[in-house]
Design a protein around this motif. Structure first.
Motif, mmCIF file in Angstrom:
data_model
loop_
_atom_site.group_PDB
_atom_site.id
_atom_site.type_symbol
_atom_site.label_atom_id
_atom_site.label_comp_id
_atom_site.label_asym_id
_atom_site.label_seq_id
_atom_site.Cartn_x
_atom_site.Cartn_y
_atom_site.Cartn_z
ATOM 1 N N UNK A 110 0.949 2.664 16.710
ATOM 2 C CA UNK A 110 2.043 2.433 17.294
ATOM 3 C C UNK A 110 2.606 3.841 18.039
ATOM 4 N N UNK A 111 3.298 3.337 19.175
ATOM 5 C CA UNK A 111 3.870 4.630 20.137
ATOM 6 C C UNK A 111 5.123 4.408 20.500
ATOM 7 N N UNK A 112 5.894 5.439 20.620
ATOM 8 C CA UNK A 112 7.188 5.253 21.096
ATOM 9 C C UNK A 112 7.453 4.458 21.976
ATOM 10 N N UNK A 113 8.505 3.462 22.181
ATOM 11 C CA UNK A 113 8.699 2.340 23.116
ATOM 12 C C UNK A 113 8.115 1.150 22.965
ATOM 13 N N UNK A 169 -0.959 4.586 6.068
ATOM 14 C CA UNK A 169 -2.438 4.197 5.926
ATOM 15 C C UNK A 169 -2.837 3.258 7.298
ATOM 16 N N UNK A 170 -1.969 2.850 7.978
ATOM 17 C CA UNK A 170 -2.544 2.154 9.230
ATOM 18 C C UNK A 170 -3.051 0.762 9.158
ATOM 19 N N UNK A 171 -2.748 0.283 7.846
ATOM 20 C CA UNK A 171 -3.226 -1.088 7.651
ATOM 21 C C UNK A 171 -2.109 -2.242 7.889
ATOM 22 N N UNK A 172 -1.177 -1.721 8.823
ATOM 23 C CA UNK A 172 -0.170 -2.844 9.501
ATOM 24 C C UNK A 172 0.839 -3.190 8.164
ATOM 25 N N UNK A 173 0.921 -2.865 7.126
ATOM 26 C CA UNK A 173 1.809 -3.132 6.331
ATOM 27 C C UNK A 173 3.008 -1.958 6.130
ATOM 28 N N UNK A 174 4.261 -2.216 6.581
ATOM 29 C CA UNK A 174 5.067 -1.130 6.679
ATOM 30 C C UNK A 174 5.986 -1.359 5.432
ATOM 31 N N UNK A 210 6.046 9.394 -0.852
ATOM 32 C CA UNK A 210 6.130 7.894 -0.533
ATOM 33 C C UNK A 210 4.655 7.630 0.209
ATOM 34 N N UNK A 211 3.893 6.727 -0.226
ATOM 35 C CA UNK A 211 2.798 6.361 0.794
ATOM 36 C C UNK A 211 3.047 4.586 1.054
ATOM 37 N N UNK A 212 3.588 4.672 2.276
ATOM 38 C CA UNK A 212 3.786 3.199 2.702
ATOM 39 C C UNK A 212 2.692 2.507 3.454
#
Length: 212
Positions: A110-113, A169-174, A210-212
């Motif tokens: 993910x990038x700003x914008x 962890x970049x798994x797409x789960x926020x 916290x690990x998101x």
């Protein structure tokens, strides 16, 4: 500041101070002041012309800021924030975000914008779509190299409600790491939540573990 009752019918708070120490808190409604209980686990402090109340509970830290804009002795809450600490992982809410082309948004890319076109929340019945209304806004901000998703919603009273999400962890789960509302604190001149300013002030530090 006096702890006496106010002749105003407005709702608000009054505080008794001893120097920079808050010794008593009163909730005022319809001209009557009711003494509020001050929990020993909470902290109250004076910060300039504001009163800041911090509550610590299992799995979260809550912050409330009060200001007396018109100097009538009646304070209003101008900012509130709840930050998850990760101590109670069963209470964490999990989301998925997708961009306009349907590609899943991940914390590592993910990038700003970046735009967000759809939202799903994980519930007892699996993934459920969340409606994005005309008062809702989603954006991506980079804070100290971390990508955060910010959801804001303009309320009828003019306050900005907001939620903050992180995918470590970049798994797409926020994970929803924070939520709150503001009537002016940490709001930019353009009327947007200043997430970077909030982070720089240490408001989100409780979620560091916290690990998101």
């Amino acid at each position: 500041m006096s702890s006496s009752t106010s002749s105003s019918t407005s709702k608000g708070y009054q505080f008794t101070l001893a120097g920079d120490t808050v010794t008593a808190v009163y909730e005022v409604e319809h001209g009557r002041a009711k003494l509020e209980r001050m929990d020993s686990r909470d902290s109250w402090r004076v910060d300039g012309d504001q009163i800041i109340h911090t509550e610590t509970a299992f799995g979260k830290v809550e912050t409330h800021q009060y200001a007396d804009a018109n100097q009538d002795g009646l304070y209003q809450q101008v900012f509130e924030l709840e930050v998850r600490t990760g101590a109670n992982v069963r209470k964490l809410e999990t989301y998925r975000f997708a961009q306009g082309d349907g590609v899943a948004l991940t914390g590592g890319q993910a990038q700003a914008g970046d735009s967000i076109a759809s939202v799903q929340e994980l519930g007892r019945r699996g993934w459920q779509p969340e409606r994005i209304g005309s008062a809702d806004s989603f954006s991506v901000a980079l804070v100290d190299g971390d990508a955060l998703v910010l959801h804001t919603q303009l309320k009828k009273n003019g306050a900005l409600a907001f939620e903050v999400f992180r995918d470590d962890d970049g798994d797409g789960l926020w994970s929803a790491i924070a939520s709150g509302s503001s009537t002016g604190e940490f709001v930019t001149a353009a009327g947007q939540i200043d997430l970077v300013g909030m982070a720089n002030a240490g408001c989100l530090s409780a979620a560091d573990a916290l690990i998101g």
